[in-house]
Design an enzyme around this catalytic site. Structure first.
Site, PDB file in Angstrom:
ATOM      1  N   HIS A  63      -3.854 -17.177  -3.451  1.00 12.93           N
ATOM      2  CA  HIS A  63      -3.335 -16.771  -2.145  1.00 12.93           C
ATOM      3  C   HIS A  63      -3.822 -17.803  -1.128  1.00 12.93           C
ATOM      4  CE1 HIS A  63      -2.945 -12.173  -3.052  1.00 12.93           C
ATOM      5  NE2 HIS A  63      -1.737 -12.682  -2.910  1.00 12.93           N
ATOM      6  N   CYS A  90      -9.287 -10.783   2.538  1.00 15.15           N
ATOM      7  CA  CYS A  90      -8.382  -9.950   1.728  1.00 15.15           C
ATOM      8  C   CYS A  90      -8.442  -8.483   2.151  1.00 15.15           C
ATOM      9  CB  CYS A  90      -8.759 -10.030   0.249  1.00 15.15           C
ATOM     10  SG  CYS A  90      -8.636 -11.659  -0.450  1.00 15.15           S
TER      11      CYS A  90
HETATM   12  N1  ARG Z   1      -6.569  -8.284  -7.220  1.00 22.05           N
HETATM   13  C1  ARG Z   1      -5.805  -8.667  -6.072  1.00 22.05           C
HETATM   14  C2  ARG Z   1      -4.598  -9.495  -6.526  1.00 22.05           C
HETATM   15  O1  ARG Z   1      -4.765 -10.288  -7.402  1.00 22.05           O
HETATM   16  C3  ARG Z   1      -6.626  -9.425  -5.097  1.00 22.05           C
HETATM   17  C4  ARG Z   1      -5.908  -9.727  -3.828  1.00 22.05           C
HETATM   18  C5  ARG Z   1      -6.699 -10.574  -2.880  1.00 22.05           C
HETATM   19  N2  ARG Z   1      -6.097 -10.617  -1.624  1.00 22.05           N
HETATM   20  C6  ARG Z   1      -5.983 -11.708  -0.840  1.00 22.05           C
HETATM   21  N3  ARG Z   1      -5.484 -11.583   0.346  1.00 22.05           N
HETATM   22  N4  ARG Z   1      -6.314 -12.893  -1.290  1.00 22.05           N
HETATM   23  O2  ARG Z   1      -3.515  -9.349  -6.014  1.00 22.05           O
END
Ligand code: ARG
Length: 284
Positions: A183, A277
């Site tokens: 991300h 996150c």
């Molecule tokens: N386990 C989640 C996923 O893989 C973690 C999300 C993390 N969020 C972020 N904004 N980076 O989607």
């Protein structure tokens, strides 16, 4: 021959200007049902045990930190069976009261999209149902008047165009290449309207060139700090809430006149997320 002895020596770090904090309004989701039962990023290992009560405790510290900074913190109810819902950043992108909903890449998280849109609608935001796959503020970061947008692992680049129309702002596409930084908010931290911090190796060459050109004075974080999701931080323009273990990032922020505040979210790192996150900014 003219010797310009008065030429300023280029300092290693840009001069500190006065930083100003702006009160933020954010949405968070308590990790009441947090655990790791599937693997959709390299951080997640369902074989490793998780401690939900520790996750809640650590998250509470982040919540209290925001309240202490004077933020207006809203909460969305967690849903049993959606263990990643704690990562509220992925729930959408909100600007000028428009809430562009999320459409998740992986089936495991797809029900979160409507859950967050319901919350936006019930709380007075104009919900914009997405056509394109996108994971909200996980991949969309507002820096001043432009939106930096990630693609490569989660959000489809078509969502960048969709968001640009809804937000009425330029959206700059950046391609992520390292699955550990899947991300955009794991590879870039927004410090204020003009400054960012980032991890160069997370981007392809054209994207890196864009970042270097637009942000020549950016904070470049170490691989070591990035490897504990140190970049996944949230700033109000002066106070920057970061991973407690990101020591070099902390030093660099301090050198530039910011006030880093370390928070330990080790349990939520097991799901591949950190401070940012867990934080969705609400802009009325
Ligand atoms: N386990 C989640 C996923 O893989 C973690 C999300 C993390 N969020 C972020 N904004 N980076 O989607």
């Amino acid at each position: 021959m003219s010797i310009d002895s008065a030429a300023p020596v280029r300092a290693e770090e840009p001069a500190i200007s006065a930083r100003t904090a702006t009160k933020r309004t954010v949405l968070m989701c308590k990790p009441q049902f947090f655990t790791v039962v599937y693997r959709i990023n390299p951080w997640m290992d369902p074989a490793l045990p998780t401690d939900t009560s520790l996750a809640v405790q650590q998250w509470q510290t982040l919540y209290d930190t925001y309240v202490g900074l004077g933020f207006d913190v809203h909460l969305i109810d967690p849903i049993d069976g959606l263990p990643d819902m704690v990562y509220a950043a992925n729930g959408g992108f909100v600007i000028d009261n428009q809430a562009y909903g999320a459409k998740f890449t992986h089936v495991e998280r797809q029900p979160e999209g409507p859950a967050y849109m319901d919350w936006f609608g019930a709380n007075g935001f104009n919900v914009r149902v997405p056509i394109e796959t996108n994971e909200g503020e996980g991949d969309f970061l507002l820096v001043g008047d432009v939106i930096l947008a990630g693609t490569g692992f989660r959000s489809d680049s078509n969502s960048h165009a969709e968001l640009s129309i809804i937000a009425g702002r330029p959206v700059i596409t950046l391609r992520l290449i390292n699955p550990s930084f899947y991300h955009l908010d794991t590879a870039i931290a927004v410090l204020d309207d003009t400054n960012i911090a980032y991890l160069p190796s997370a981007f392809d060459a054209p994207s890196l060139a864009i970042l270097q050109e637009r942000y020549p004075d950016a904070v470049i974080v170490s691989e070591e700090d990035a490897a504990i999701l140190g970049l996944n931080s949230y700033s109000d323009g002066y106070n920057v809430v970061i991973a407690a273990r990101a020591k070099d990032f902390e030093r660099q922020l301090r050198a530039r006149g910011y006030n880093p505040i370390g928070v330990d979210l080790s349990e939520l790192l097991l799901g591949g997320g950190g401070v940012k996150c867990c934080t969705l900014e609400l802009r009325r």
